[in-house]
Scaffold this active site. Structure first.
Site, PDB file in Angstrom:
ATOM      1  N   HIS A 125      -3.869   6.264   3.409  1.00  0.00           N
ATOM      2  CA  HIS A 125      -4.545   5.073   2.892  1.00  0.00           C
ATOM      3  C   HIS A 125      -3.997   3.798   3.534  1.00  0.00           C
ATOM      4  CE1 HIS A 125      -5.676   2.076  -0.227  1.00  0.00           C
ATOM      5  NE2 HIS A 125      -6.674   2.914  -0.508  1.00  0.00           N
ATOM      6  N   SER A 177     -11.248  -0.223  -0.964  1.00  0.00           N
ATOM      7  CA  SER A 177      -9.961  -0.284  -0.258  1.00  0.00           C
ATOM      8  C   SER A 177     -10.167  -0.607   1.213  1.00  0.00           C
ATOM      9  CB  SER A 177      -9.224   1.059  -0.362  1.00  0.00           C
ATOM     10  OG  SER A 177      -8.737   1.275  -1.653  1.00  0.00           O
ATOM     11  N   ASN A 228     -13.429   1.240  -7.240  1.00  0.00           N
ATOM     12  CA  ASN A 228     -14.432   2.190  -6.743  1.00  0.00           C
ATOM     13  C   ASN A 228     -15.133   2.970  -7.846  1.00  0.00           C
ATOM     14  OD1 ASN A 228     -13.582   1.442  -4.186  1.00  0.00           O
ATOM     15  ND2 ASN A 228     -12.205   3.178  -3.960  1.00  0.00           N
ATOM     16  N   ASP A 258       0.850  -1.185   0.000  1.00  0.00           N
ATOM     17  CA  ASP A 258       0.000   0.000   0.000  1.00  0.00           C
ATOM     18  C   ASP A 258       0.891   1.241   0.000  1.00  0.00           C
ATOM     19  OD1 ASP A 258      -2.304   1.861   0.851  1.00  0.00           O
ATOM     20  OD2 ASP A 258      -3.279  -0.102   0.843  1.00  0.00           O
TER      21      ASP A 258
END
Length: 534
Positions: A286, A462, A381, A248
């Site tokens: 994130h 996510s 998304n 990530d």
């Protein structure tokens, strides 16, 4: 002059037609030197396609541990009887993997635990990758790039063993010649891809949080929804002794919910090289948010991590401001596999607006699965009838997002996808048509950590993917799967249990909004117990 295959010729033309620079960064994949690899994936593909026509998640539940033990027995009579019975379990991944195990040869023979199996695969694959990287053809192409104005000095091409690929730099006019020369010298070139750039997945902070979400004062609502809290009490499992690979934007190691939970750390540059001297940090928020959904504590006053005793192998493959590249992700998968993680979580991807699936991740995901490592990915998304890569890869465990009322999030992706042209799957199996995602999980108004000792609600697939990675950590810590099931079969068994136990939502069977349903780890543990895996 060498006549390239139509596939390679189309790839080269696509790269040259779409690139804006005079120098291309391309990832060249080679044919697998491991003879087992293709046979394994062919059979696995047939099983996955049969799963897609199931009308209930329960059809996917695995065989009992007794049958699996018999199938792995050293006694031929017992093994053959079990294998014959397993043929009827045609939608169970573990049934296929049990049948495939006796046929393994070469690198895989006798190496059914993850560490020796990985070492055996690397011994076969790395020399083939290095042969390409160190060839005079590649080295000379790199020197030509160096001589161009404004280019940096040539550096050694980077190889990625789980995907059998090499990152190369080449002039626009030289790409065709480079591939032709490699093929003419009997280099086993299979495919070529641009080193695609990926942006940070879009996530959003909800303007308002429903009262029923805020009312969850003991934990984030997602933990309650998937049965994590109940699993802690009923099975005494909180992810202890489980290592989760998180690829990530990084992790804030000083966040009170994450202190002491980073067991391994690495940062990769855009060419997939390890950044020397890097220390744990988050280039955005994130990664920290995803990390705490996997294994965060209760420092906010609420439990936020599905498996709070799990540890992380965290790697930066996305930069918060610049995004990332395909090479970074492939390098991260290599690194995570080498750290012997139990599951990989990737909340990232590039949006795909068509049904056609690009295949650069398939080989790496196949090898991770063979090593017992499920690869959990966000589906994307951009809403219904879209997907993101690698979530749309047939071998990824892709996750859609639900809200606190078990409704599919409007932004959550999913669709029927197709592979029409592939150098990985046999031509007689094409086209390959399948549905995504596999499962869904909480992804709306998810409360978790962000850097600086703070917490935020975020929306996104996510946020859903780390719920599934955390659930796998609970499943492993609450059963004897890790100790008693050979790694070659472990990832299939885990996926059978999670998908087979899902709370079925929407259309019967697998659908584009929920997959086979929203995960329920407590129910998965219950089935695991009844089937003899506890």
């Amino acid at each position: 002059m060498v006549n390239l295959s139509r596939h390679l010729q189309r790839r080269i033309e696509f790269i040259r037609d779409t690139a804006e620079e005079e120098v291309h960064e391309v990832i060249v994949t080679i044919k697998s030197p491991d003879a087992d690899d293709d046979d394994f994936t062919t059979g696995l593909l047939e099983t996955l396609q049969r799963r897609g026509v199931s009308n209930s998640a329960r059809d996917l539940l695995p065989v009992s541990r007794r049958f699996l033990s018999d199938a792995n027995s050293d006694t031929p009579r017992k093994r053959n009887a079990a294998l014959e019975q397993l043929k009827n379990e045609d939608r169970s991944l573990i049934a296929y993997l049990a049948q495939a195990a006796p046929n393994l040869t070469g690198a895989a023979m006798g190496a059914l635990t993850s560490a020796p199996f990985a070492a055996a695969l690397q011994k076969v694959v790395r020399p083939a990758v290095n042969m390409i990287a160190n060839s005079d053809i590649v080295q000379n192409a790199a020197k030509l790039v160096t001589n161009m104005p404004g280019q940096e000095p040539a550096s050694q091409p980077v190889g990625f063993w789980t995907s059998s690929s090499v990152l190369l730099k080449v002039q626009d006019q030289g790409l065709q010649r480079l591939v032709e020369d490699l093929v003419s010298f009997n280099m086993p070139i299979q495919d070529v891809f641009p080193n695609q750039r990926l942006s940070l997945p879009p996530v959003a902070t909800p303007k308002s949080v429903p009262g029923t979400v805020e009312d969850n004062r003991i934990s984030a609502w997602g933990l309650r929804s998937i049965g994590a809290l109940s699993s802690w009490g009923a099975f005494g499992c909180r992810g202890q002794n489980i290592l989760v690979g998180l690829l990530d934007t990084g992790v804030d190691p000083n966040h009170p919910d994450l202190k002491g939970k980073i067991a391994h750390w690495a940062e990769f540059d855009e060419q997939g090289r390890v950044v020397p001297g890097s220390v744990p940090h988050d280039t955005d928020k994130h990664g920290t948010h995803c990390a705490s959904t996997i294994c965060g504590g209760d420092k906010s006053g609420r439990w936020i991590g599905v498996a709070p005793k799990a540890k992380l192998a965290a790697g930066i493959v996305l930069n918060g401001s610049r995004g990332g590249t395909l090479a970074q992700i492939l390098a991260g998968i290599d690194w995570a596999v080498e750290r012997q993680v139990d599951v990989i979580s990737m909340s990232l991807g590039s949006v795909e607006l068509t049904a056609e699936v690009p295949p650069p991740y398939t080989r790496a995901l196949s090898r991770a699965l063979r090593l017992g490592i499920p690869v959990v990915t966000a589906i994307g998304n951009s809403g219904s009838q879209t997907t993101g890569a690698p979530g749309n890869d047939i071998l990824a465990l892709a996750v859609g997002a639900t809200d606190h009322m078990d409704r599919a999030a409007g932004f959550s992706g999913g669709r029927t996808v197709v592979i029409r042209d592939s150098q990985f799957f046999p031509a007689n199996q094409l086209p390959i048509i399948y549905s995504k995602p596999e499962v869904s999980a909480p992804g709306v108004a998810v409360y978790s950590s962000v850097p600086g000792g703070k917490w935020e609600y975020l929306n996104g697939t996510s946020m859903a993917a780390p719920h599934v990675a955390g659930a796998i950590a609970l499943l492993l810590s609450g059963t004897k799967i890790k100790q008693k099931v050979p790694s070659f079969q472990r990832a299939g068994l885990i996926q059978d249990l999670l998908t087979g136990s899902a709370e079925e939502l929407g259309e019967s069977g697998q659908n584009h909004r929920f997959g086979f349903g929203r995960i329920d780890v407590l129910r998965a543990l219950g089935f695991a117990r009844d089937l003899g895996y506890c």
